[in-house]
Scaffold this motif. Structure first.
Motif, PDB file in Angstrom:
ATOM      1  N   LYS A  60       0.926  -1.142  -0.116  1.00  0.00           N
ATOM      2  CA  LYS A  60      -0.038  -0.030   0.090  1.00  0.00           C
ATOM      3  C   LYS A  60       0.759   1.214   0.060  1.00  0.00           C
ATOM      4  CE  LYS A  60      -2.038  -1.049   3.997  1.00  0.00           C
ATOM      5  NZ  LYS A  60      -1.323  -2.454   4.319  1.00  0.00           N
ATOM      6  N   THR A  61       1.695   1.295   1.043  1.00  0.00           N
ATOM      7  CA  THR A  61       2.516   2.580   1.257  1.00  0.00           C
ATOM      8  C   THR A  61       3.557   2.606  -0.431  1.00  0.00           C
ATOM      9  OG1 THR A  61       2.880   2.120   3.243  1.00  0.00           O
ATOM     10  CG2 THR A  61       4.552   3.646   2.445  1.00  0.00           C
ATOM     11  N   THR A  62       3.875   1.605  -0.807  1.00  0.00           N
ATOM     12  CA  THR A  62       4.808   1.531  -2.148  1.00  0.00           C
ATOM     13  C   THR A  62       3.830   2.061  -3.208  1.00  0.00           C
ATOM     14  OG1 THR A  62       5.682  -0.612  -1.296  1.00  0.00           O
ATOM     15  CG2 THR A  62       6.017  -0.041  -3.480  1.00  0.00           C
ATOM     16  N   ALA A 190      -3.676   9.518   2.144  1.00  0.00           N
ATOM     17  CA  ALA A 190      -3.628   9.293   3.611  1.00  0.00           C
ATOM     18  C   ALA A 190      -3.121   7.845   3.806  1.00  0.00           C
ATOM     19  CB  ALA A 190      -4.919   9.695   4.487  1.00  0.00           C
ATOM     20  N   ASP A 191      -1.919   7.682   4.453  1.00  0.00           N
ATOM     21  CA  ASP A 191      -1.307   6.467   4.601  1.00  0.00           C
ATOM     22  C   ASP A 191      -1.497   6.063   6.229  1.00  0.00           C
ATOM     23  OD1 ASP A 191       0.067   4.101   4.498  1.00  0.00           O
ATOM     24  OD2 ASP A 191       1.897   5.030   3.864  1.00  0.00           O
ATOM     25  N   GLU A 192      -2.670   5.242   6.416  1.00  0.00           N
ATOM     26  CA  GLU A 192      -2.895   4.804   7.683  1.00  0.00           C
ATOM     27  C   GLU A 192      -2.681   5.875   8.626  1.00  0.00           C
ATOM     28  OE1 GLU A 192      -1.196   1.073   8.747  1.00  0.00           O
ATOM     29  OE2 GLU A 192      -0.493   0.621   6.617  1.00  0.00           O
ATOM     30  N   PRO A 193      -3.501   7.062   8.323  1.00  0.00           N
ATOM     31  CA  PRO A 193      -3.434   8.282   9.162  1.00  0.00           C
ATOM     32  C   PRO A 193      -3.508   7.870  10.584  1.00  0.00           C
ATOM     33  CG  PRO A 193      -5.164   8.334   8.113  1.00  0.00           C
ATOM     34  CD  PRO A 193      -4.637   7.226   7.530  1.00  0.00           C
TER      35      PRO A 193
HETATM   36 MG   LIG Z   1       2.611   0.931   4.759  1.00  0.00          MG
END
Ligand SMILES: [Mg+2]
Ligand SMILES: Nc1ncnc2c1ncn2[C@@H]1O[C@H](COP(=O)(O)OP(=O)(O)OP(=O)(O)O)[C@@H](O)[C@H]1O
Lengths: 335, 285, 306
Positions: A60-62, A190-193
């Motif tokens: 996901k972050t990638t 929003a990455d796992e905010p």
């Molecule tokens: Mg991540």
């Protein structure tokens, strides 16, 4: 037939904000090659909120960093595919254009507010630098806006000269959010905010994000482990596993009638109070290892309904309704 | 941590192994050299003075592979046996000052109180005079001899170790396993030696590597200032200083011991870095 | 903060008193009678005794020490019997030269190591990184005496570019400055490099880039500040090592500073000169550490003075 398809595509393209096409990303480091993203397709329209859900290591972050073209230099590589933002290829943009896009047109909120703010600069400066960069204003002017933004998220404006360590985790994440939204970007990632925050604060932050997204009319790509967040905020959701999107569609359909066994597992999983965060009861086994992905469907080793075919052939996306598609051999017959 | 696990872990670090092998090699060569070198390191032979290096061309060790010094002594022979002197000094100094330092550190850290306060203030004072200046004064007063040199370097060297071990002792003092052994009635000495000391081993080994190299370097400084190993016995320090006047005419006299010294200190630094790497919590593998 | 600072100053005074005590005791322990040295080999017993009285050596150690300390409190650092003038006068002239040399060495070494370390950290794994690492490793393993000789051999004897001895213009300072700063530069380069590598892995660096800040600005303005913190604290401690090197370097290059003076004074058994030279050096060292701590609180907002 062909003509209408084309027309349809053009019609949708006009309000497309983001289109990820067949994205492949690899990390190459001393330890070997990690195939973090393997053929992701995803489209976001104006004002739309899409959720991206998956366990840790799903990529996901990638995916998010690829959109900003900010993969770690020398290790992260986009090997195939393309990303279109406002119908311009992100990968073909020059560094200057990219810097205009980052923060100006796409804002990003990071997972851990404790590490994503620079400890030796004031929070005010860290918000102001976005404004100075994209609005071309001086710090003094920018500070006025920063004060308003801080007040908007419930932090007294006078605290703009505080350093991150003087703020609580929740407050720091608010700072992260206003820094991402300061220039009214068209797209907010929003990455796992909320994962790093405790439950009560999580709710506040989500409420805030919901409000701000409506106010700024930006599109939202919400990355999370938490399906509850998706149902609150998003219209559509993409379920990610092993660097692929395995199921995609409207939140309502997927939540009521999931078709992929992984999604089913996620929805029926009861997070255990003990053990690591990602241990889910209905999903036995370990997340697929990006350094050594299984052949066929990436999920087959953990799947309770695994077919012979699943072990060797990667399932394509089957369209179930206009609003729902899934990559699973088990549904092949049903379509 | 057990000593055997420690060794096993370290054997996996390339840096450590390179340093360690180099040290073993240097020590073995220097230690055995008196039995296989062909010349005397101390007897001068003025007819042979300042011969250029022949690089083993004239019958290997029977010639002067690294030339001769201003008194006609074979540089290679002096290099190896001088190395043995320097290494012995460094070894003894490191061993004794580490032992004293560890002992003082454990006691002060564990018991605290007035004794701790006094010792730490003494450390403060000793640390605020540059080592070399202090050593210079002490050796000047005692007169330069091997024993005095070792005594002086030890008298100064325990301070940093004591501080390191003390901080480890302070950290572990309140941990559960210590209180547990206290409850079980273990004697104080047993707690100090068996429970607390092992926690400091890693730090001690890193400090020892650095200190060993540092001692060799300080020996050159003191030698140059006329307070090192008394002549004619060779050491790397006095070899380097002796070559000063002949720098233009016979640079090899200075260059050879300098390089040997650099390699040795380098090897110890590698070893220290290797240990540090292995135990750095940021290094997961 | 104010209290801590006061406490720290109190401790400093205590440490400095300790230094005078050590210096005093050491000099008294030594063999060799300064009175005999002053009077010369041909002197009669009476002449020596005369000198002893004039130098105050006939009094008890306690009285000698208290007299000396009383003098210091009144700004009198004692009388140098080998220079036949006040210690203060001898030291002040020498101190200026030592200051020039150490500051010069410290300055070029700091600049050089920060530049090299920063570039190496940013270009992690590149040839320049390798060169920096090599420099750091070798620089930390080199004898300062040997380095001095090699510098003289290359730049003085072979190339004849630089003067090797004594005072003069800037070119006289280059070799001793480099020699003095070399080890320090190696340590700092290494710290700077690894600091930069670590900082560049931090989330906030990506976060800054995600706000559209250019790479060079992110690295040189935002990341650099973080990487510099440990370097700055280390500076004070490292200055101590640099100062220690003065004894050797000044002797090698015949630089008339406090280091060279100390060596001469020890050989001459010039008690008060040695005592005061050690005291002054310690004061410098302690002040540098204090300064580094204060500086640290200025650059790192998280640390208040402790
Ligand atoms: Mg991540
Ligand atoms: N810098 C990197 N170098 C090498 N591999 C990496 C790097 N970053 C991520 N990976 C690998 O890529 C895969 C995907 O990682 P990614 O961070 O995108 O997962 P994620 O879905 O964001 O997980 P999480 O929920 O834990 O944040 C993982 O297997 C991870 O180990």
């Amino acid at each position: 037939m062909k003509a209408t398809g084309l027309l349809e595509k053009q019609a949708t393209q006009s309000d497309q904000v983001l289109r990820i096409e067949n994205l492949h990303v690899e990390y190459r480091s001393g330890g070997g090659i990690a195939k973090a993203v393997n053929g992701v397709n995803l489209t976001l329209h104006k004002g739309e909120a899409v959720g991206l859900v998956g366990e840790s290591g799903a990529g996901k972050t990638t995916t998010a960093l690829s959109i900003l073209n900010l993969l770690p230099e020398g290790t992260g590589y986009i090997t195939k595919g393309d990303i279109w933002f406002n119908n311009e290829s992100v990968l073909k943009k020059s560094e200057t254009e990219l810097n205009k896009m980052r923060g100006g047109q796409i804002g990003m909120v990071f997972a851990n507010p404790l590490t994503s703010l620079n400890p030796v600069f004031t929070i005010g400066h860290q918000v102001a630098m976005v404004l100075m960069k994209h609005r071309g204003i001086k710090e003094k002017q920018a500070n006025e806006t920063v004060k308003q933004l801080l007040e908007m998220v419930g932090i007294p404006g006078a605290r703009l000269n505080d350093y991150p360590y003087q703020l609580s985790g929740g407050m720091r994440q608010r700072v992260g959010i206003i820094a991402a939204l300061a220039c009214s970007p068209q797209l907010l990632i929003a990455d796992e905010p909320t994962t790093a925050l405790d439950v009560t604060i999580q709710a506040q932050i989500l409420e805030l994000m919901k409000k701000l997204q409506a106010e700024y009319a930006s599109s939202l790509l919400m990355i999370t482990h938490n399906l509850g967040i998706i149902s609150e905020l998003c219209q559509r959701v993409a379920i990610m596993y092993g660097g692929e999107i395995v199921e995609y569609g409207s939140v309502r359909e997927i939540f009521t009638a999931p078709k992929h066994w992984y999604t089913y597992g996620l929805l029926h999983a009861i997070p255990k109070l003990t053990g690591p965060r990602e241990t889910l009861e209905a999903l036995p086994g370990l997340v697929a290892n990006a350094q050594n992905l299984p052949a066929g469907c990436k999920f087959h080793e953990r799947c309770s309904h695994c077919l012979e075919k699943c072990k060797s052939q990667i399932p394509p996306m089957f369209k179930i309704t206009d609003n729902h598609s899934v990559a699973c051999w088990d549904v092949e017959g049903q379509v | 941590m057990k000593f055997s696990t420690l060794l096993r872990k370290m054997s996996k670090s390339i840096l450590f192994m390179v340093g360690f092998s180099l040290i073993v090699l240097i020590i073995l060569t220097c230690a055995t050299s008196s039995s296989w070198t062909q010349w005397s390191p101390t007897i001068s032979k003025l007819t042979e003075r300042l011969r250029e290096p022949d690089w083993f061309a004239n019958g290997g060790l029977a010639g002067h592979p690294l030339g001769t010094d201003p008194l006609g002594r074979d540089v290679l022979t002096r290099l190896l046996q001088g190395g043995w002197t320097s290494l012995q000094i460094a070894f003894i100094v490191t061993l004794i000052s580490m032992s004293i330092g560890a002992f003082v550190g454990l006691i002060t850290g564990y018991f605290g109180g007035v004794f701790d306060m006094i010792v730490m203030r003494i450390c403060d004072v000793l640390m605020s005079i540059p080592n070399i200046m202090l050593a210079l004064c002490v050796v000047a007063i005692l007169g330069s001899s091997m024993f005095n040199l070792i005594f002086t370097l030890t008298a100064i060297g325990w301070v940093s170790t004591a501080r390191i071990v003390r901080s480890v002792a302070l950290k572990t003092k309140h941990q559960e396993f210590i209180s547990a052994s206290k409850v079980l009635g273990a004697s104080t000495w047993r707690i100090l030696w068996k429970e607390m000391f092992p926690n400091a081993i890693t730090q001690l080994m890193i400090a020892a590597s650095a200190y060993f190299g540092g001692t060799i370097l300080v020996e050159t400084n003191l030698s140059y200032l006329g307070m090192g190993v008394p002549v004619p016995q060779p050491s790397w320090g006095n070899m380097i200083s002796d070559g000063r006047q002949y720098l233009a005419a016979a640079p090899w006299v200075v260059i050879a011991p300098g390089i040997a010294l650099m390699l040795t200190v380098l090897a110890f630094n590698f070893m220290g870095d290797g240990i540090r790497d292995v135990f750095d919590p940021r290094n997961k593998n | 903060m104010r209290n801590n600072l006061l406490k720290r100053l109190g401790l400093t005074v205590f440490v400095l008193i300790g230094v005078t005590l050590i210096a005093f005791v050491l000099m008294r322990l030594g063999g060799g009678d300064p009175a005999v040295m002053m009077a010369g080999g041909m002197a009669t017993k009476e002449e020596v005794q005369d000198y002893r009285v004039r130098m105050g050596l006939d009094q008890s150690y306690l009285v000698q020490y208290l007299t000396y300390m009383n003098g210091i409190l009144h700004g009198d650092l004692g009388y140098s019997w080998s220079y036949h003038t006040s210690v203060g006068e001898v030291l002040s002239v020498r101190l200026v030269q030592t200051f020039n040399l150490t500051l010069f060495g410290f300055f070029i070494a700091s600049i050089f190591s920060m530049l090299l370390g920063t570039i190496a950290g940013i270009r992690h794994g590149s040839p320049i990184d390798f060169v920096a690492l090599l420099f750091a490793i070798i620089g930390q393993s080199m004898s300062i005496v040997w380095l001095g000789f090699v510098l003289i051999l290359i730049f003085g004897v072979q190339l004849k570019w630089l003067p090797t001895q004594g005072l003069g213009g800037l070119q006289h300072m280059i070799m001793p400055g480099i020699c003095l700063g070399f080890g320090y530069a190696a340590v700092q380069t290494r710290m700077m490099r690894s600091g930069m590598v670590d900082v560049l892995k931090e989330d906030y660096v990506v976060a800054t880039r995600a706000r559209g800040i250019s790479k060079s600005r992110t690295y040189l303005v935002y990341a650099l500040r973080n990487a510099l913190l440990p370097i700055i604290t280390n500076m004070g401690n490292q200055f101590g090592h640099l100062l220690a090197g003065v004894v050797v370097v000044e002797t090698i290059f015949n630089w008339p500073g406090i280091g060279q003076l100390l060596v001469q004074a020890i050989n001459m058994r010039d008690y008060q000169l040695v005592q005061s030279a050690l005291l002054i050096t310690s004061i410098l060292l302690v002040l540098c550490n204090l300064l580094a701590d204060i500086l640290y609180t200025v650059v790192d907002p998280r640390i208040s003075f402790q």
